[in-house]
Design a protein around this motif. Structure first.
Motif, short mmCIF file in Angstrom:
data_model
loop_
_atom_site.label_atom_id
_atom_site.label_comp_id
_atom_site.label_asym_id
_atom_site.label_seq_id
_atom_site.Cartn_x
_atom_site.Cartn_y
_atom_site.Cartn_z
N LYS A 56 11.62 15.77 91.14
CA LYS A 56 10.62 15.93 92.95
C LYS A 56 10.19 17.71 92.50
O LYS A 56 10.93 18.99 91.58
CB LYS A 56 11.12 16.07 94.14
N GLY A 57 9.15 17.66 92.64
CA GLY A 57 7.87 19.65 92.65
C GLY A 57 8.03 20.14 91.20
O GLY A 57 7.63 21.02 90.67
N SER A 58 8.03 19.28 90.10
CA SER A 58 8.29 19.14 88.91
C SER A 58 6.63 19.12 88.65
O SER A 58 5.62 17.84 89.62
CB SER A 58 9.11 18.29 88.10
N ILE A 59 6.12 19.52 87.34
CA ILE A 59 4.83 19.75 86.88
C ILE A 59 5.14 18.57 85.48
O ILE A 59 6.11 19.19 84.90
CB ILE A 59 4.18 20.30 86.66
N HIS A 60 5.01 16.85 85.50
CA HIS A 60 5.67 16.45 84.43
C HIS A 60 4.02 16.08 83.59
O HIS A 60 3.30 15.62 84.05
CB HIS A 60 5.84 15.39 84.22
N SER A 61 3.26 16.71 82.35
CA SER A 61 2.55 16.12 81.65
C SER A 61 3.23 14.82 80.63
O SER A 61 4.24 14.52 80.04
CB SER A 61 2.33 17.21 80.79
N LEU A 62 1.58 14.39 80.48
CA LEU A 62 1.51 13.27 80.39
C LEU A 62 0.93 13.60 79.36
O LEU A 62 -0.76 14.03 78.96
CB LEU A 62 1.07 11.65 80.92
N VAL A 63 0.87 13.59 77.34
CA VAL A 63 0.01 14.09 76.29
C VAL A 63 0.19 12.85 74.86
O VAL A 63 0.86 12.48 74.94
CB VAL A 63 0.37 15.05 75.68
N GLY A 64 -0.81 12.78 74.72
CA GLY A 64 -1.09 11.35 73.74
C GLY A 64 -2.42 11.28 72.78
O GLY A 64 -3.37 12.26 74.03
N GLY A 113 16.49 21.49 94.08
CA GLY A 113 17.41 20.16 93.00
C GLY A 113 16.35 19.56 92.15
O GLY A 113 15.98 19.87 91.56
N LYS A 114 17.14 18.46 92.07
CA LYS A 114 17.23 17.52 90.41
C LYS A 114 16.66 16.33 91.31
O LYS A 114 16.82 15.16 90.15
CB LYS A 114 18.24 17.73 89.19
N GLU A 115 16.37 16.48 92.34
CA GLU A 115 16.08 15.08 93.15
C GLU A 115 15.09 14.31 92.72
O GLU A 115 14.36 14.75 92.05
CB GLU A 115 15.60 14.96 94.59
N VAL A 116 15.11 13.26 92.10
CA VAL A 116 14.24 12.27 90.80
C VAL A 116 12.99 11.26 91.91
O VAL A 116 13.65 10.63 92.74
CB VAL A 116 14.88 11.02 90.18
N TYR A 123 -4.91 20.32 75.83
CA TYR A 123 -4.85 21.33 75.28
C TYR A 123 -2.88 21.22 75.62
O TYR A 123 -2.82 22.04 76.85
CB TYR A 123 -5.86 22.41 76.51
N LEU A 124 -2.86 21.70 74.51
CA LEU A 124 -1.34 22.17 74.31
C LEU A 124 -0.90 23.08 74.68
O LEU A 124 0.20 23.39 75.24
CB LEU A 124 -0.83 21.50 72.91
N GLU A 125 -1.73 24.66 74.36
CA GLU A 125 -0.54 25.87 75.03
C GLU A 125 -0.53 26.22 76.20
O GLU A 125 0.50 25.62 76.77
CB GLU A 125 -1.67 26.57 74.78
N GLU A 126 -1.72 24.95 77.00
CA GLU A 126 -1.32 25.22 78.61
C GLU A 126 -0.57 24.55 78.91
O GLU A 126 0.14 24.69 79.87
CB GLU A 126 -2.87 24.64 79.14
N ILE A 127 -0.27 23.20 78.38
CA ILE A 127 0.28 22.06 78.75
C ILE A 127 2.08 22.63 78.75
O ILE A 127 3.05 22.40 79.66
CB ILE A 127 0.31 20.82 77.94
N LEU A 128 2.20 23.75 77.56
CA LEU A 128 3.50 23.88 77.05
C LEU A 128 3.51 24.62 78.42
O LEU A 128 4.77 25.40 78.80
CB LEU A 128 3.69 24.40 75.64
N GLN A 129 2.62 26.22 78.85
CA GLN A 129 3.01 27.09 79.63
C GLN A 129 3.42 26.49 81.15
O GLN A 129 4.54 26.85 81.83
CB GLN A 129 1.72 27.92 79.93
N VAL A 130 2.46 25.04 81.19
CA VAL A 130 2.35 24.58 83.28
C VAL A 130 4.16 23.56 83.76
O VAL A 130 4.31 23.53 84.44
CB VAL A 130 0.87 24.26 83.06
N SER A 131 4.24 23.34 82.73
CA SER A 131 5.01 22.25 82.88
C SER A 131 6.57 22.39 82.30
O SER A 131 6.93 23.26 81.67
CB SER A 131 5.05 21.31 81.33
N ASP A 132 7.14 21.19 83.66
CA ASP A 132 8.64 21.19 83.98
C ASP A 132 8.83 20.25 82.35
O ASP A 132 10.24 20.45 81.93
CB ASP A 132 8.69 20.98 84.54
#
Ligand code: ADP
Ligand code: MG
Length: 503
Positions: free
Chosen positions: A31-39, A2-5, A202-211
């Protein structure tokens, strides 16, 4: 799913005295997502997750978890609700075993006075099986690999009821294989409904894994979810949001001609894990060293720098026989090393940026009248490097420990560059460093080699390696198993040569 926050931050501001660390940050996490923070280093990533976890209190703004405003809850109370923060320096106790680490502070306290060790280890085995980590519950954590230690951190968080697990730079000091392995582990648990906040460079991995991706830049948040795919172009797009400008990657000059003059010659060097290494490094040459730990790659570096005893063999620097027994000897011949663990070896955190940069030259260029330190020269030196390396610090008098990781690494680099090294040994120099700083550091190294400095570049990041080195030397089981110019090489080729056993 679902899209539950599960988590929402709204209008978060944070000031540390004069420093504005965060400005009006807003984002939601599903919920259930991988949310990445980069900077970049110092952008505010750790600050926002510390606010979410209740370590810091925001100056203003609101944090909502599972629909409730948690602004007034303590760190412990948020933990009880399922928010777990796993910080950069693995929160495991190295001298306890696996089971003890899992149950640390969780094992029944009131009912039994003594911990039933057998039951605890049996239970630990169940937890390990459930969450998918194959290690012995009786094994001392010190003996686990770094990636196993990180997984243990996560398992501990999952076991104690973690619903939102925050990983602040968990991949620092992991090899590329271990990074992928860890990200797969995280992905698997996200698929089971656990939510993750992931901070990594690691941007490549971040892009692969993040929702979803949120970029922090100078304390403001930007949406990082633009475009599709994970390829090079996409990484550059993300890099641009992170840096706030186009990031130019550093590449070696295709037409670079390496000097014939030999700077460093190794003849039959043997040491622990190293067997009869012969190697010549030319002036101005950047030589990449590749090999697993214990392969001899790092050992040769340490032997050259006098941090590891040589059992046999000879070293010549610019044609002269030298006998380097310790780093002080190495400094005499202008051999410098930037260690991979800057926290342990590279920097004195309580000393100022100025003092740290001056450390290697106290007896040479900073020596003034009557053998005393020439303070104005030290200030000049520090000012110079702070500019050249774009070191972000309040002033050269600030304690080095107060700088962000990437900036500390630049201080370490400045300290050794001040010596004008003949040979600079870099041991994973860009670990934990944002992409912009990384390219700045690589560019500077490249410029200095054009002036004759030779470099050994030890890294497991083959993309980075192939962009900058003139030659690759591959180690396996104490032997040099490959030594080739950087022509038509690919990461796969390197891996193939590395993993072909040396017989
Ligand atoms: N405890 C603190 N006291 C003072 N300033 C801090 C503190 N923590 C972070 N800062 C400052 O806040 C800014 C953001 O830091 P941080 O969140 O650690 O960045 P990141 O994790 O993205 O590298 C930086 O300018 C940093 O110097
Ligand atoms: Mg941080």
């Amino acid at each position: 799913m679902g899209k539950e926050v599960i988590l929402k931050v709204e209008h978060i501001n944070k000031n540390f005295g004069e420093t504005v660390a965060l400005k009006d940050i807003n984002f939601s996490i599903t919920k259930g997502s991988i949310h990445s923070l980069v900077g970049k280093n110092g952008a505010g990533k750790s600050t926002i997750v510390n606010i979410i976890a209740g370590v810091y209190k925001q100056t203003n703004g609101k944090v909502t978890f599972e629909g409730n405003d948690i602004g007034n809850l303590s760190f412990k109370e948020r933990q009880d609700r399922g928010i777990e923060l796993v910080t950069q320096h693995a929160s495991v106790v190295l001298d306890m075993d696996v089971a003890e680490n899992i149950f640390l502070g969780l094992w029944p306290r009131s009912k039994f006075k003594l911990v039933d060790r057998k039951a605890m280890h049996e239970n630990a085995q169940k937890v390990l099986d459930e969450f998918g980590l194959k290690v012995d519950p009786y094994e001392l954590v010190r003996r686990l690999t770094p990636v196993e230690q990180r997984k243990l951190n996560i398992i501990r968080a999952l076991f104690s009821g973690g619903k939102l697990i925050i990983l602040d730079e968990p991949t620092t000091s992991l090899s590329i294989d271990d990074r992928n392995n860890l990200f797969r582990f995280v992905k698997k648990h996200a698929e089971n409904g656990v939510t993750f906040i992931l901070i990594s460079h690691y941007l490549e991995e971040i892009l692969q894994v993040s929702d979803a991706i949120t970029v922090l830049r100078d304390g403001s948040a930007y949406d990082g979810n633009v475009g599709e795919g994970v390829g090079y172009d996409r990484q550059m797009e993300l890099a641009k949001i992170i840096a706030g400008e186009d990031v130019e990657l550093t590449f070696r000059d295709e037409d670079k001609v390496v000097n014939e003059e030999v700077a460093v010659e190794c003849e039959g060097i043997s040491a622990k894990f190293l067997d009869q290494a012969d190697l010549k490094i030319h002036r101005g040459e950047i030589v990449g060293f590749v090999g697993f730990s214990g392969s001899g790659a790092r050992e040769l570096c340490l032997a050259l720098y006098g941090l590891m005893e040589k059992k046999s063999g000879k070293v010549k620097i610019l044609g002269e026989d030298v006998d380097i027994k310790n780093p002080t000897d190495a400094l005499k011949y202008k051999i410098c090393l930037v260690p991979n663990d800057r926290h342990a070896e590279g920097i004195v955190p309580i000393m100022s940026v100025e003092e740290n940069i001056g450390l290697s030259c106290l007896k040479t260029r900073l020596k003034g009248k009557f053998g005393l330190l020439d303070n104005s020269k030290e200030v000049e030196l520090a000012d110079d490097y702070v500019k050249q390396l774009a070191i972000k610090t309040q002033s050269i008098y600030a304690a080095s420990g107060s700088l962000s990781g990437g900036n500390q690494q630049k201080v370490v680099l400045a300290k050794v560059l001040a010596v004008n090294p003949t040979l600079l040994i870099l041991d994973e120099p860009t670990i934990g460093i944002d992409i912009k700083s990384r390219e700045e550091i690589m560019g500077l190294i490249k410029d200095l080699t054009n002036e004759g400095m030779s470099v050994i570049y030890l890294t497991n990041d083959f993309d980075e390696l192939l962009r900058i080195v003139d030659r690759v030397v591959i180690f396996n089981e104490g032997k040099i198993v490959g030594d080739m110019k950087n022509e038509n090489l690919s990461p796969d080729k390197i891996v193939n040569i590395r993993d072909r056993r040396a017989v």
